[in-house]
Design an enzyme around this catalytic site. Structure first.
Site, short mmCIF file in Angstrom:
data_model
loop_
_atom_site.label_atom_id
_atom_site.label_comp_id
_atom_site.label_asym_id
_atom_site.label_seq_id
_atom_site.Cartn_x
_atom_site.Cartn_y
_atom_site.Cartn_z
N HIS A 1 -29.87 -10.00 -12.64
CA HIS A 1 -29.53 -11.41 -12.82
C HIS A 1 -28.33 -11.79 -11.94
O HIS A 1 -27.64 -10.93 -11.40
CB HIS A 1 -29.16 -11.69 -14.28
CG HIS A 1 -30.29 -11.56 -15.25
ND1 HIS A 1 -31.01 -12.64 -15.69
CD2 HIS A 1 -30.84 -10.46 -15.83
CE1 HIS A 1 -31.95 -12.23 -16.52
NE2 HIS A 1 -31.87 -10.91 -16.62
N GLU B 1 -31.05 -18.25 -8.95
CA GLU B 1 -30.96 -16.91 -9.53
C GLU B 1 -32.30 -16.19 -9.46
O GLU B 1 -32.35 -14.98 -9.20
CB GLU B 1 -30.49 -17.02 -10.99
CG GLU B 1 -30.38 -15.70 -11.71
CD GLU B 1 -30.02 -15.84 -13.17
OE1 GLU B 1 -29.92 -14.81 -13.86
OE2 GLU B 1 -29.87 -17.00 -13.65
N GLU C 1 -25.45 -8.57 -14.35
CA GLU C 1 -25.11 -9.88 -13.78
C GLU C 1 -24.32 -9.58 -12.51
O GLU C 1 -23.15 -9.22 -12.56
CB GLU C 1 -24.29 -10.71 -14.77
CG GLU C 1 -24.97 -10.98 -16.09
CD GLU C 1 -25.99 -12.11 -16.02
OE1 GLU C 1 -26.15 -12.70 -14.92
OE2 GLU C 1 -26.62 -12.42 -17.05
N HIS D 1 -35.75 -14.40 -14.70
CA HIS D 1 -36.23 -15.77 -14.56
C HIS D 1 -37.39 -15.88 -13.56
O HIS D 1 -37.97 -14.86 -13.16
CB HIS D 1 -35.08 -16.71 -14.20
CG HIS D 1 -33.90 -16.54 -15.12
ND1 HIS D 1 -33.90 -16.95 -16.43
CD2 HIS D 1 -32.70 -15.93 -14.92
CE1 HIS D 1 -32.75 -16.64 -17.00
NE2 HIS D 1 -32.00 -16.00 -16.10
#
Length: 346
Positions: free
Chosen positions: A228, A173, A309, A136
């Protein structure tokens, strides 16, 4: 400089026939007086050089002022002090001892680095290229039209990117992933790797998921990891690693990368857990591993690639860890160690 001067011997040898300074007649007996003077002159003649030699020896060995000419500290602009009395001003100065600062230490007078720099202890990854993909972008929320545009991921069309998630306190994030990637880059570079970043916080938004894959392919990366933080249910915690499924559709063909990516995923799962202590996710995946066919960053990759993650940012316990710089350093270490193992073992 104070010096000691040796005086000449003075009167000549006595002569009984020469008149004295008072005009005494020849023949007067002056032997006692001349004998005394002779002894005095003889003592002076012997003691003077001995005294000079002793004084010079004391200056060399015993004097508290016998310092060696000092060398000015490098970069300070302070001149070296003048040599002491008796020292040779042309003699070469004694070099001050030098040393190498400890790895990761900040030079005197500079701000301490945000995180300790790793020691360049090996060149195990020399000649290898690693791609790190920070998930992101903090600017995505201001560019919704751009990131909502659909792109081709081979077996579907999907949004270019998303805003990502955040902790309840607002730590995003995108901030988390970029920080961990910077830390991992430092470790890998110290091991000799060439590290390519998909972005370095220098873009207003994105890049899109298809471009993220393309950057790794163009770099001919030997391995790639996308970092992430998850936005799962508040009562779920833990981390998991996502590996590519076999996808042969449109412009996607993961056939060649499925097996090496699976090996990378296993190494990353084990290394990340060992270094951080984070448990496997209890709300998704199985034993910390998941395989997916709907992620453009994996579908379009031609180099071994996985996602991690690192924790559930919506869970209070995971959020506390992920906002801790020391824990983020451990997360980076776990990622870097897994990549190193993947590239140096079979």
């Amino acid at each position: 400089m104070t010096r000691t001067t040796r005086r000449p011997a003075g009167p000549t040898a006595p002569d009984s026939t020469a008149p004295d300074s008072a005009g005494a007649a020849p023949g007067r007996d002056r032997r006692p007086r001349r004998s005394t003077l002779l002894r005095t002159v003889t003592v002076i003649g012997v003691l003077a050089p001995l005294g000079l030699a002793g004084w010079l020896g004391w200056r060399t060995v015993g004097s508290p002022d016998r310092s060696v000419p000092a060398v000015a500290a490098a970069g300070t602009g302070t001149p070296a002090p003048a040599p002491p009395d008796g020292a040779d001003p042309t003699a070469a100065p004694t070099a001050a001892p030098t040393g190498t600062p400890a790895p990761g230490s900040a030079p005197s007078g500079t701000a301490e680095p945000a995180f300790p720099l790793p020691a360049p202890t090996s060149t195990a990854l020399a000649g290898r290229t690693v791609l790190l993909d920070p998930g992101h972008n903090t600017g995505n929320s201001a560019h919704t039209a751009e990131i909502n545009r659909k792109v081709d991921i081979g077996n579907a069309r999907k949004e270019c990117d998303t805003t990502g998630t955040s902790t309840n306190s607002g730590y995003s994030e995108a901030e988390y992933s970029l920080d961990v990637v910077h830390r991992a880059r430092a470790i890998l570079a110290a091991r000799g790797a060439t590290v390519v970043l998909v972005h370095d916080g220098d873009r207003p938004w994105g890049p899109c998921i298809d471009e993220r894959a393309r950057i790794g392919n163009t770099a001919h990366a030997d391995a790639a990891v996308s970092v992430h933080g998850d936005g799962g249910p508040v009562n779920g915690s833990g981390f998991h690693v996502i590996m590519p499924a076999k996808v042969v559709a449109g412009k996607a063909d993961t056939t060649a990368i499925v097996d090496p990516s699976h090996r990378l995923g296993l190494l990353l799962r084990d290394s990340f857990r060992a270094v951080t202590g984070e448990p496997y996710a209890d709300y998704i995946a199985s034993k910390g591993l998941d395989t997916r066919s709907d992620l453009g960053g994996l579908n379009l990759s031609t180099v071994p690639k996985v996602f991690i993650e690192c924790g559930n940012m919506r869970n209070p316990a995971d959020a506390r860890r992920m906002t801790d710089p020391q824990w983020r350093q451990q997360a980076a270490q776990g990622i870097a160690d897994a990549l190193t193992a993947f590239l140096t073992t079979r």
